[in-house]
Design an enzyme around this catalytic site. Structure first.
Site, PDB file in Angstrom:
ATOM      1  N   GLU A 179      22.327 -26.071 -38.659  1.00 38.03           N
ATOM      2  CA  GLU A 179      21.133 -25.212 -38.508  1.00 38.03           C
ATOM      3  C   GLU A 179      21.051 -24.145 -39.598  1.00 38.03           C
ATOM      4  O   GLU A 179      21.109 -22.934 -39.321  1.00 38.03           O
ATOM      5  CB  GLU A 179      21.155 -24.545 -37.127  1.00 38.03           C
ATOM      6  CG  GLU A 179      21.024 -25.527 -35.989  1.00 38.03           C
ATOM      7  CD  GLU A 179      20.941 -24.868 -34.612  1.00 38.03           C
ATOM      8  OE1 GLU A 179      21.407 -23.729 -34.457  1.00 38.03           O
ATOM      9  OE2 GLU A 179      20.405 -25.494 -33.690  1.00 38.03           O
ATOM     10  N   GLU A 372      21.208 -32.681 -31.823  1.00 40.52           N
ATOM     11  CA  GLU A 372      21.363 -31.807 -30.661  1.00 40.52           C
ATOM     12  C   GLU A 372      20.079 -31.845 -29.847  1.00 40.52           C
ATOM     13  O   GLU A 372      18.990 -31.699 -30.407  1.00 40.52           O
ATOM     14  CB  GLU A 372      21.605 -30.338 -31.062  1.00 40.52           C
ATOM     15  CG  GLU A 372      22.966 -30.035 -31.604  1.00 40.52           C
ATOM     16  CD  GLU A 372      23.187 -28.551 -31.850  1.00 40.52           C
ATOM     17  OE1 GLU A 372      22.660 -27.716 -31.082  1.00 40.52           O
ATOM     18  OE2 GLU A 372      23.895 -28.234 -32.820  1.00 40.52           O
TER      19      GLU A 372
HETATM   20  C1  BG6 Z   1      22.360 -24.708 -31.315  1.00 46.08           C
HETATM   21  C2  BG6 Z   1      23.760 -24.604 -31.856  1.00 46.08           C
HETATM   22  O1  BG6 Z   1      21.618 -23.681 -31.880  1.00 46.08           O
HETATM   23  O2  BG6 Z   1      22.153 -24.546 -29.943  1.00 46.08           O
HETATM   24  C3  BG6 Z   1      24.855 -24.834 -30.837  1.00 46.08           C
HETATM   25  O3  BG6 Z   1      23.931 -25.446 -32.961  1.00 46.08           O
HETATM   26  C4  BG6 Z   1      24.472 -24.211 -29.506  1.00 46.08           C
HETATM   27  O4  BG6 Z   1      26.052 -24.340 -31.359  1.00 46.08           O
HETATM   28  C5  BG6 Z   1      23.184 -24.876 -29.027  1.00 46.08           C
HETATM   29  O5  BG6 Z   1      25.459 -24.266 -28.549  1.00 46.08           O
HETATM   30  C6  BG6 Z   1      22.744 -24.475 -27.639  1.00 46.08           C
HETATM   31  O6  BG6 Z   1      22.645 -23.095 -27.545  1.00 46.08           O
HETATM   32  P1  BG6 Z   1      23.373 -22.265 -26.399  1.00 46.08           P
HETATM   33  O7  BG6 Z   1      23.088 -20.853 -26.724  1.00 46.08           O
HETATM   34  O8  BG6 Z   1      22.784 -22.704 -25.122  1.00 46.08           O
HETATM   35  O9  BG6 Z   1      24.816 -22.610 -26.525  1.00 46.08           O
END
Ligand code: BG6
Length: 475
Positions: A179, A372
């Protein structure tokens, strides 16, 4: 509905959110280890509060996380049981170079990852490796100011070269930075940056972003040279901005907000800074610290694929008066009255994923990879100890449906899908364990208590069917 036969299905994690073992194997301390759970977390992550040492006042969940360090064999076996053919993970930089600027890498760290890759290969799982997922040795922050300093390029180059060389026969899918656009919102996480009072923060971020772009292009060049089979990608925190209304001013604002997300991967994909960013920098009096050879390096070493995270869409408005907002990945957004939100306030918008896939493919015509996507929720085991996470299944199902439409109906070239936090891990945003994404439950709470025992949730069996049917059996 069908996807290409060779479609990659799997899950994703990041080193600091799952490994733990923060002092084991001669590992050094990283920026990300120093994010406490609790109210101060965001101030540290965004570089507003300087924390370069542990403080007994706080609990640091990354220190032990879910102890993947000692459980990786069991965890990868569970991934294999679900049918994964890809596992996205990241390298803890300080396992390889504990301080970041050593001459020689730490063999124990290399061996740890070699064993993970061998374990994956045993089950036919392709590793997809993020070289830096919000990760920077704290010694590099202390000595050089993190990515504020151009010297970081050579330390990163050394890390990347070491990894490409050592894992030449085990890994051919790489992402240079997680990201990269999050440098604008979480500079300490994304670049080891905290701000001094007198600093021009926009200039500092523009410098650091430029150095990361150069480092990424350099790694791409080296990676291709060491193994021409390497596929090296960039990574974006995605999610479209919708105009609040059909007023042209709102639409224009949405275009500008979207560009803030794309600007850095525009460089990684196209090889040069987009005009809109050059003009914006000009207006803001920001100077890009080009050194001789940078432009050519960026131009000649563009990425092979575009990967991204997608959790939610956002809303833009030209009217800056105070309005209702809700949370989203890392930073809030205006409320979208057409969408429901998760318990953490993140909008749920499956069609936004199809839109993202189409917009990115139209923009770049490069293969895409969803690395993701997932639903953070609290899971409460029932009286039999089983977790019936239908809410998660519903979220994933609706998103996968839209993903399949983008491939089948819109012709988007998509390599794969790795759902975020395939095994519960600590949240990057809040540091909580309570916010869970996994198909596999880990017995661990926000205070760091629990047995680390792994349990299969209802979604585990669901995802297994999805993978076995290559996305045909979603219900
Ligand atoms: C993304 C990141 O922005 O979101 C992850 O690459 C992160 O590292 C994921 O865990 C989900 O966000 P959160 O705050 O729910 O963990």
């Amino acid at each position: 509905m069908s996807l290409p036969e060779h479609f990659f299905w799997g899950g994703a994690t990041a080193a600091n959110q799952c490994e733990g073992g923060y002092r084991e194997g001669k590992r050094g301390i990283a920026n990300i280890d120093l994010l406490p759970i609790g109210e101060e977390r965001f101030a540290v992550a965004s570089g507003k509060v300087k924390k370069l040492e542990f403080d007994d006042k706080y609990f640091y969940p990354a220190q032990n996380a879910i102890d993947f360090y000692h459980h990786y064999k069991e965890d990868i076996a569970l991934f294999a049981e679900m049918g994964f053919n890809v596992y996205r993970m990241s390298i803890s930089w300080t396992r390889i170079f504990p301080n970041g600027d050593e001459e020689q890498p730490n063999e124990e760290g290399l061996l740890f990852y070699e064993n993970i890759f061998l374990e994956c290969r045993k089950y036919g799982i392709e590793p997809l490796v993020t070289i830096s997922h919000f990760d920077c040795p704290i010694e590099l922050v202390k000595k050089y100011g993190g990515w504020k300093n151009r010297k970081m390029i050579s330390f990163y180059e050394k890390l990347a070269t070491t990894l490409f060389t050592r894992f030449k026969d085990l890994v051919t899918y790489w992402i240079t930075f997680n990201e990269i656009n999050m440098i604008y919102h979480l500079p300490f996480c994304a670049a080891g940056i905290y701000f001094e009072e007198e600093e021009n923060q926009k200039q500092v971020i523009a410098n650091a972003a430029h150095y990361e772009l150069v480092a990424s292009a350099l790694a791409t060049k080296i990676g291709h040279k060491i193994n021409p089979q390497n596929n090296i990608g960039c990574m974006l925190a995605a999610g479209p901005y919708y105009p609040e209304s059909c007023r042209p001013e709102d639409y224009w604002q949405a275009v500008c907000d979207d560009r803030d997300g794309y600007s850095l991967i525009d460089v990684q994909v196209r090889g040069n800074y987009p005009n809109y960013l050059l003009k914006k920098y000009q207006r803001e009096g920001i100077h890009i610290p080009f050194a001789e050879g940078d432009k050519e390096l960026l131009q000649k070493n563009t990425v092979d694929f575009v990967s991204f995270s997608y959790y939610n869409s956002r809303v833009s408005s030209a009217d800056t008066s105070k309005k209702d907002t809700t949370e989203g990945n890392v930073f809030p957004t205006l409320v979208n009255p057409y969408l429901k939100v998760s318990d953490w306030g993140w909008p749920i918008d499956p069609l936004g994923l199809r839109i993202t896939l189409n917009v990115l493919y139209d923009r770049y015509q490069k293969p895409l990879f969803i690395v993701e996507n997932g639903f953070g929720a609290e899971d409460i085991p029932n009286e039999k100890g089983f977790i019936e996470d239908d809410y998660r299944i519903n979220y994933l199902k609706s998103h996968i449906k839209e993903m399949i439409k983008a491939v089948e109906e819109d012709g988007v070239e998509l390599w794969g899908y790795t759902s975020w936090g395939c095994i519960d891990l600590i949240s990057n945003g809040t540091g909580e364990m309570r916010k869970r994404y996994g198909f596999i439950y880990v017995d661990r709470n926000n205070k760091g208590e629990g047995s680390f025992k792994r349990l299969k949730k209802k979604s585990f069996y669901w995802y297994k069917r999805v993978i076995a049917s290559n996305g045909k059996e979603l219900d």
